[in-house]
Design a protein around this motif. Structure first.
Motif, PDB file in Angstrom:
ATOM      1  N   ALA A   1      -1.029  -0.244 -11.647  1.00  9.29           N
ATOM      2  CA  ALA A   1      -0.802  -0.522 -10.225  1.00  9.29           C
ATOM      3  C   ALA A   1      -0.076   0.640  -9.557  1.00  9.29           C
TER       4      ALA A   1
ATOM      5  N   ALA B   1       0.547  -8.575  -8.058  1.00 12.12           N
ATOM      6  CA  ALA B   1      -0.678  -9.107  -7.483  1.00 12.12           C
ATOM      7  C   ALA B   1      -1.873  -8.928  -8.415  1.00 12.12           C
ATOM      8  N   GLN B   2      -1.881  -7.855  -9.191  1.00 15.54           N
ATOM      9  CA  GLN B   2      -3.000  -7.555 -10.078  1.00 15.54           C
ATOM     10  C   GLN B   2      -2.759  -8.009 -11.514  1.00 15.54           C
TER      11      GLN B   2
ATOM     12  N   TRP C   1       2.919  -0.732 -14.165  1.00 13.00           N
ATOM     13  CA  TRP C   1       3.453   0.126 -13.109  1.00 13.00           C
ATOM     14  C   TRP C   1       4.442   1.086 -13.750  1.00 13.00           C
TER      15      TRP C   1
ATOM     16  N   ALA D   1       1.889  -4.465  -6.065  1.00 11.18           N
ATOM     17  CA  ALA D   1       0.537  -4.471  -6.605  1.00 11.18           C
ATOM     18  C   ALA D   1       0.526  -4.874  -8.076  1.00 11.18           C
TER      19      ALA D   1
ATOM     20  N   THR E   1      -5.852  -0.115 -15.507  1.00  9.09           N
ATOM     21  CA  THR E   1      -5.588  -1.023 -14.401  1.00  9.09           C
ATOM     22  C   THR E   1      -4.197  -0.802 -13.821  1.00  9.09           C
TER      23      THR E   1
ATOM     24  N   THR F   1       2.188  -8.741 -15.715  1.00 11.51           N
ATOM     25  CA  THR F   1       1.873  -7.888 -14.579  1.00 11.51           C
ATOM     26  C   THR F   1       0.998  -6.718 -15.012  1.00 11.51           C
ATOM     27  N   ALA F   2       0.307  -6.150 -14.062  1.00 12.93           N
ATOM     28  CA  ALA F   2      -0.405  -4.905 -14.332  1.00 12.93           C
ATOM     29  C   ALA F   2       0.626  -3.796 -14.557  1.00 12.93           C
TER      30      ALA F   2
END
Length: 371
Positions: free
Chosen positions: A23, A31-32, A70, A28, A21, A67-68
């Motif tokens: 980002a 958001a994810q 990154w 993002a 998943t 958070t997702a």
């Protein structure tokens, strides 16, 4: 009291977010992100010999967000809130719930795929002799398929659970902290060797070894064996101590049964449990006292949503020229209506042969809804 691990389940939901998943940008990633929470009700009532009954009922809610990933990095935040609904005597609630609100999670998490991970900040750990929430760093590396390394450093610690909440993150070892490391090596499919080392400056240096084995006995019976030894080397002028732990369990269809034996050093006992332990008792009084010898028997049953278990232990330890005994009985029942709603009841009875230590009983209840 370490059975009601609502916080551990909550943290596990977030740290299980898969790397797939990931980002494409920081925006993002937020958001994810994943949000998990729990609301619950907890109550306990207890009575010691020749004393008044005490206890309280509390409600609580917790939220955790991560958070997702990154660039393999995730940010995690969590808050825990508890409120008193009832108490038997003035002060019963505050004796174990020192803070009504706490930011218990605030960390950065680096995911290295199938080769490991690293977490830094306020997060939850579940090590052999270090539990609860810490401020520090913990890492897990997997250099080989049958070898896993775990290590880290903790400077502060807080208990955040249904039955107990610390006032805040307290200094560990006068702010010197605790270093820990372990290797999980499986030379055979049924055998795991875990050498480990804990270092708390001016408190103890503790090398240890844990062996676990699991195999089938016949068509339906499964067996598991655990042997553990840890040496607690203390500063000059203090007595060193050590601790042995042997356990043998069996599983047959929906039933489990077994027992174990623990032995602390004849002169000094062991201070290895200063920052947490994995012993099976609800209270576990005097297990680490000087010359303590503990044996216990356990039984459990689980089918569908219902789980039942019983544990009985007997500890004999040194107290001056005497060798008093402590006996403890734990009866536990749990039921999960679905994957979100769970109920757990725990009855504990502790009996002491020493007249200076009162016998007591307690009954606790935890109702938790997770989302």
């Amino acid at each position: 009291m370490g059975r009601l691990l609502g916080g551990l389940a909550l943290a596990g939901q977030l740290l299980s977010v898969p790397l797939a998943t990931a980002a494409e940008s920081i925006h993002a990633a937020f958001a994810q992100g994943a949000l998990a929470g729990q609301v619950g009700l907890y109550g306990i009532s207890g009575k010691a010999r020749d004393e008044e009954r005490q206890g309280f009922i509390s409600g609580r809610a917790s939220l955790a967000y991560q958070t997702a990933p990154w660039q393999h990095l995730s940010l995690g935040l969590g808050a825990w809130g508890t409120t008193r609904l009832h108490e038997t005597r003035d002060g019963d609630y505050r004796e174990t719930v020192a803070s009504d609100a706490l930011i218990h999670l605030a960390y950065l998490h680096f995911a290295g795929g199938d080769r490991g991970e690293l977490t830094a900040g306020r997060h939850q750990v579940e090590q052999e002799w270090l539990t609860d929430h810490i401020v520090g760093v913990s890492a897990r590396l997997i250099p080989l398929d049958n070898l896993e390394l775990s290590f880290g450093w903790a400077q502060r610690q807080a208990v955040v659970d249904l039955d107990e909440v610390s006032e805040g993150f307290a200094k560990m070892n006068e702010d010197n902290g605790l270093y820990f490391g372990a290797a999980h090596y499986s030379p055979l499919a049924w055998l795991t060797l875990m050498p480990y080392y804990y270092h708390a400056a001016d408190l103890y240096r503790a090398p240890g070894m844990k062996l676990t084995g699991a195999w089938g006995v016949g068509q339906h019976l499964e067996a598991a064996t655990m042997i553990q030894y840890v040496r607690s080397n203390t500063p000059a002028g203090q007595e060193d101590g050590d601790f042995w732990w042997l356990e043998q369990t069996f599983a047959y269809q929906d039933f489990g049964f077994g027992g174990g034996y623990m032995r602390a050093h004849p002169r000094a006992g062991s201070n290895i449990a200063e920052f947490g332990d994995q012993t099976p008792f609800e209270y576990g009084d005097n297990i680490f006292a000087a010359d303590a010898q503990t044996w216990y028997l356990a039984w459990e049953y689980g089918r569908d949503a219902l789980s039942l278990s019983a544990l009985y232990g007997h500890t004999r330890y040194a107290a001056g020229t005497e060798r008093p005994r402590t006996k403890e009985l734990n009866l536990i029942a749990g039921y999960g209506w679905n994957q979100h709603l769970e109920l757990e009841l725990i009855y504990a009875a502790v009996r002491n042969s020493s007249v200076s230590v009162a016998d007591f009983n307690s009954l606790s209840m935890a109702l938790t809804y997770s989302f």
